[in-house]
Structures are given as C-alpha cells and as structure tokens.
Motif scaffolding. Structure first.
Motif, PDB file in Angstrom:
ATOM      1  N   LEU A  46      -4.752  -8.187   0.689  1.00 42.29           N
ATOM      2  CA  LEU A  46      -4.121  -7.266   1.634  1.00 42.29           C
ATOM      3  C   LEU A  46      -3.052  -6.507   1.113  1.00 42.29           C
ATOM      4  O   LEU A  46      -2.608  -5.386   0.971  1.00 42.29           O
ATOM      5  CB  LEU A  46      -3.267  -8.161   2.755  1.00 42.29           C
ATOM      6  CG  LEU A  46      -4.541  -8.474   3.873  1.00 42.29           C
ATOM      7  CD1 LEU A  46      -3.896  -9.397   4.939  1.00 42.29           C
ATOM      8  CD2 LEU A  46      -5.110  -7.280   4.316  1.00 42.29           C
ATOM      9  N   ALA A  47      -2.122  -7.307  -0.144  1.00 42.40           N
ATOM     10  CA  ALA A  47      -0.968  -6.612  -0.994  1.00 42.40           C
ATOM     11  C   ALA A  47      -1.700  -5.641  -1.670  1.00 42.40           C
ATOM     12  O   ALA A  47      -1.138  -4.556  -1.728  1.00 42.40           O
ATOM     13  CB  ALA A  47      -0.388  -7.670  -1.350  1.00 42.40           C
ATOM     14  N   VAL A  48      -3.079  -5.882  -2.472  1.00 46.44           N
ATOM     15  CA  VAL A  48      -3.528  -5.078  -3.132  1.00 46.44           C
ATOM     16  C   VAL A  48      -3.658  -3.643  -2.470  1.00 46.44           C
ATOM     17  O   VAL A  48      -3.555  -2.373  -2.948  1.00 46.44           O
ATOM     18  CB  VAL A  48      -4.455  -5.530  -3.964  1.00 46.44           C
ATOM     19  CG1 VAL A  48      -5.268  -4.397  -4.554  1.00 46.44           C
ATOM     20  CG2 VAL A  48      -4.311  -6.558  -4.762  1.00 46.44           C
ATOM     21  N   ASP A  49      -4.583  -4.099  -1.201  1.00 43.47           N
ATOM     22  CA  ASP A  49      -4.986  -2.879  -0.229  1.00 43.47           C
ATOM     23  C   ASP A  49      -3.552  -1.762   0.064  1.00 43.47           C
ATOM     24  O   ASP A  49      -3.536  -0.726   0.009  1.00 43.47           O
ATOM     25  CB  ASP A  49      -5.484  -3.417   0.802  1.00 43.47           C
ATOM     26  CG  ASP A  49      -6.827  -3.747   0.856  1.00 43.47           C
ATOM     27  OD1 ASP A  49      -7.344  -3.585  -0.479  1.00 43.47           O
ATOM     28  OD2 ASP A  49      -7.368  -4.388   1.819  1.00 43.47           O
ATOM     29  N   PHE A  50      -2.293  -2.755   0.325  1.00 44.40           N
ATOM     30  CA  PHE A  50      -1.071  -1.949   0.827  1.00 44.40           C
ATOM     31  C   PHE A  50      -0.879  -1.166  -0.459  1.00 44.40           C
ATOM     32  O   PHE A  50      -0.265   0.227  -0.213  1.00 44.40           O
ATOM     33  CB  PHE A  50      -0.216  -2.954   1.244  1.00 44.40           C
ATOM     34  CG  PHE A  50       1.004  -2.181   1.567  1.00 44.40           C
ATOM     35  CD1 PHE A  50       1.294  -1.508   2.839  1.00 44.40           C
ATOM     36  CD2 PHE A  50       2.202  -2.247   0.724  1.00 44.40           C
ATOM     37  CE1 PHE A  50       2.376  -0.863   3.211  1.00 44.40           C
ATOM     38  CE2 PHE A  50       3.292  -1.799   1.125  1.00 44.40           C
ATOM     39  CZ  PHE A  50       3.635  -0.679   2.242  1.00 44.40           C
ATOM     40  N   VAL A  51      -0.632  -1.701  -1.605  1.00 41.06           N
ATOM     41  CA  VAL A  51      -0.200  -0.958  -2.755  1.00 41.06           C
ATOM     42  C   VAL A  51      -1.035   0.076  -3.017  1.00 41.06           C
ATOM     43  O   VAL A  51      -0.592   1.378  -3.296  1.00 41.06           O
ATOM     44  CB  VAL A  51      -0.236  -1.637  -3.743  1.00 41.06           C
ATOM     45  CG1 VAL A  51       0.215  -0.936  -5.199  1.00 41.06           C
ATOM     46  CG2 VAL A  51       1.153  -2.887  -3.636  1.00 41.06           C
ATOM     47  N   THR A  52      -2.395   0.162  -3.080  1.00 45.29           N
ATOM     48  CA  THR A  52      -3.210   1.090  -3.184  1.00 45.29           C
ATOM     49  C   THR A  52      -3.167   2.222  -2.130  1.00 45.29           C
ATOM     50  O   THR A  52      -3.291   3.469  -2.633  1.00 45.29           O
ATOM     51  CB  THR A  52      -4.660   0.588  -3.208  1.00 45.29           C
ATOM     52  OG1 THR A  52      -4.989  -0.576  -4.276  1.00 45.29           O
ATOM     53  CG2 THR A  52      -5.648   1.577  -3.738  1.00 45.29           C
TER      54      THR A  52
END
Length: 243
Positions: A46-52
């Motif tokens: 989810l953190a990677v999704d948010f950053v992307t």
C-alpha cells in the motif's frame, strides 16, 4: 524466614518447566511471524501504491501547468480557437508525460471571453495487490489554470526589435484586422512605416518605437512606445515542409 533448598528432583522439575516456557515462546514468535508477515507485506505494498500514485500526480500537475501556459500564450492570436487550444494541450500533455503512464482524460477549455485556459489531466495507476485492495487501481488527477493579463486579440505581430521599417506597406497595400491588434516590437522611430496609399485598419495599432506615414493611413491612430509582446508561438514546434 525459612531457607529454601532445591532437592535433585526439584531441580529436574525446574529445568523441565524452563524448557517448556522456552518452547512456548518460540511457538508464540512463530505464530506472530505468520500473522504479522502478510500484514507487513500488505502495508508495504500500500505504501508503494501511495508513493507511485503521488509521483504520477506530481507529473500530471507539472504537465497540466505547462499545457495551460502553452495554450494561454496563443490566446492573444485572433486565429486561436477552442479546437486549437485543445490540440495544443493534448500535444503538450502527451509529450511531457511518461508514455508508461496511462492517461484516461485530457480536458481543456477557454475561460470566459478568452481570459485564460483551464486544463484537467487524469491517469490510471494499477495497484500492486490488484483485486485484493484496489481492483480498479488509482486515478490521480491534476488541474491548472493560466490567465492572461488582458488586452485585445493579436492578429499581426512583428518580432524584429530593432529594424527600421520593420512593418512596411507601400502603394495600395492594406492590412485589415478589425477587432484585433497589429503590433510591432521594433523600437526604431520608423518601426511602422506606410507610404503612398497604404493603410492599416485594426482594432489597435501599436508600435514599440515610432511610426511614419500619413495620419489618415492609420485607423485608429497608432499607439507608440508600446511594451514588446512575447512571441505567442515560441513554444509551438515549426511545421515540417518539403523541399
């Protein structure tokens, strides 16, 4: 106070209990790892999704800002239509945004009476977990508005800043630009020169320098010492031409 003494059988029992506690602690740690592991991976995804998604939004915003400015610069041109603005915004956005980003919306419009340009861009970003959390992915978007300071639409602009007779008409030549401006950026005292029966009829005639010619040749009276007008087509790529 009574003194405790561990008999041999008591010591064996104590050692057995300590071993059991240690074994249970290991089991608890194993269970915790099994529970926390997927949750931790989920939060990481989810953190990677948010950053992307945030990174794509920033790229969309930069493209929207640039597209709005590029289109607004051409609004002073009398020939610039809403179709022209849409084409400029579309071309700028597609050239500025990473082709790996899926654009789902490129929208633009002219504000009020050619007062500025509004741009909306939207993209789709797939989720790492796919259907588990966000099956539809993310849809970051950006909006930008570029406004003009005002002024009459521009029909003709001479970019030469120093030339004598930068805008020159003679004999029976006529420039008719009703409702828009004819501007010369030349600071020369004869930057705009009309000879013989040549005429300019426009909504406004403006010279960064001076003018030469019969007063009746100018309709309306020209304005001198005007500030130079930036090239509204400076960011437009030159068209390809044949031999």
């Amino acid at each position: 106070m009574t003194e405790r003494r561990w008999l041999p059988e008591h010591k064996a029992l104590r050692n057995l209990w300590s071993a059991l506690v240690a074994a249970r602690a290991g089991n608890v740690a194993l269970v915790a790892a099994l529970v926390v592991g997927p949750v931790g991976v989920g939060f990481s995804a989810l953190a990677v999704d948010f950053v992307t998604a945030h990174s794509v939004k920033e790229e969309l915003q930069a493209a929207a800002d640039g597209a709005a400015l590029a289109a607004a610069r051409e609004l002073p041109l009398g020939s610039t239509s809403r179709t022209t603005v849409a084409a400029i915004v579309d071309a700028y956005a597609r050239a500025s945004i990473d082709p790996r980003i899926t654009l789902t919306k490129i929208d633009s419009g002219v504000i009020g009476n050619r007062e500025g340009v509004r741009v909306v861009l939207q993209a789709r970003v797939a989720s790492i977990f796919g259907g588990l959390f966000h099956a539809e992915g993310y849809t970051p978007h950006a909006e930008a508005v570029a406004r003009l300071a005002g002024g009459m639409p521009l029909c003709a602009l001479v970019l030469d800043t120093l030339g004598n007779q930068a805008l020159y008409l003679e004999k029976q030549a006529r420039v008719v630009a009703k409702g828009c401006a004819v501007v010369s950026n030349s600071t020369h005292r004869n930057g705009v020169t009309l000879k013989d029966s040549a005429e300019i009829e426009a909504g406004m005639i403006c010279s960064a320098g001076g003018t030469a010619g019969k007063k009746a040749s100018f309709l309306p009276d020209p304005v001198t010492d005007c500030p130079a007008v930036p090239d509204p087509l400076a960011n437009r790529p030159e068209p390809t031409v044949g031999a």
